[in-house]
Scaffold this active site. Structure first.
Site, PDB file in Angstrom:
ATOM      1  N   GLU A  43       3.215  -0.803  -9.618  1.00 25.28           N
ATOM      2  CA  GLU A  43       1.860  -0.940  -9.087  1.00 25.28           C
ATOM      3  C   GLU A  43       1.445   0.397  -8.483  1.00 25.28           C
ATOM      4  O   GLU A  43       2.136   0.938  -7.614  1.00 25.28           O
ATOM      5  CB  GLU A  43       1.807  -2.003  -7.982  1.00 25.28           C
ATOM      6  N   ASP A  54      -3.721  -4.630   3.403  1.00 27.00           N
ATOM      7  CA  ASP A  54      -2.511  -3.841   3.608  1.00 27.00           C
ATOM      8  C   ASP A  54      -2.104  -3.773   5.071  1.00 27.00           C
ATOM      9  O   ASP A  54      -2.940  -3.716   5.972  1.00 27.00           O
ATOM     10  CB  ASP A  54      -2.714  -2.416   3.079  1.00 27.00           C
TER      11      ASP A  54
END
Length: 249
Positions: A43, A54
């Protein structure tokens, strides 16, 4: 549409990196050595100024990349120099795609060998336009499912899913503690009742012990925050050894 099963044998090792962290030179050197690593699927995180999905470590890495001027154009330039047999997936926020232009972005990604997109803040209900472009260029738009997603919604989400199912093994932001294994097993069983796509578990996978446990649950394990931490060392040989260690059988 790409079959991700061709990139791994028994279980997929999926890693995440922030492109441009700690700098573009190390990102490029890492990608040049990707084929010598145990990683099956990578990724590629594209730095964004408001990374709502995140945790602190990945958000800080993205800020460092952005502060050095890393943007979607420099990311594309970097990937144009990379040749790999491994599967590459973009993890990118929708605003970046929208600003670049949906079709233009997907077409460019495809030309650079990107197999799929993960767009964490894009809901299923708002994804039609991007789905259309992804289907046109044969790129999978990855479906994310949480352990808390109700069964009927799981059925709806995975009905038209492509590539693989990304099962969020913790509740909230990346890098947080994983939920109980039994809960995950039940969720994997539920998802499997609706789709034959491989299921990869991510969020909260912190060490080799976690990786080994999750291999028993799903078809692949996604390691993000821990691998981003390795890049802080800025020593590629050490980074590669740490990646070998976390994915060891």
């Amino acid at each position: 549409m790409v079959d991700f099963r061709k990139f791994y044998k028994e279980n997929a090792n999926v890693a995440y990196t922030v492109l441009g962290y700690p700098n573009l030179q190390i990102s490029e050197a890492f990608l040049q050595r990707l084929d010598q690593s145990p990683i099956d699927i990578l990724e590629l995180g594209v730095a964004y100024s408001d990374p709502i999905a995140d945790g602190e470590i990945i958000a800080d890495a993205a800020k460092i990349a952005l502060d050095q001027g890393v943007d979607i154009h420099s990311v594309f330039e970097l990937l144009a120099r990379i040749k790999t047999k491994k599967a590459l997936v973009f993890m990118v926020y929708y605003n970046l795609i929208f600003s670049y232009g949906l079709e233009k972005f997907v077409k460019k990604a495809k030309s650079l060998g990107i197999c799929a997109l993960i767009v964490p803040e894009l809901s299923f209900e708002e994804s039609d336009d991007l789905v259309k472009e992804c289907e046109k260029y044969n790129i999978a738009l990855i479906t994310l499912v949480s352990v808390t997603t109700p069964k009927e919604r799981v059925k709806k989400l995975v009905k038209h899913a492509k590539g693989f199912i990304y099962l969020l093994a913790s509740i909230g932001i990346t890098g947080t503690k994983s939920v109980e294994e039994a809960i995950l097993q039940d969720k994997v069983k539920e998802i499997r009742s609706f789709t034959n796509l491989p299921i990869f578990v991510g969020f909260g996978i912190q060490n080799n012990q976690d990786v080994k446990r999750m291999r028993k649950v799903a078809d692949g394990v996604i390691v993000g925050t821990s691998i981003v931490k390795y890049f802080k060392q800025e020593n590629l040989d050490i980074i590669m050894k740490d990646i070998e260690e976390i994915f060891k059988k």
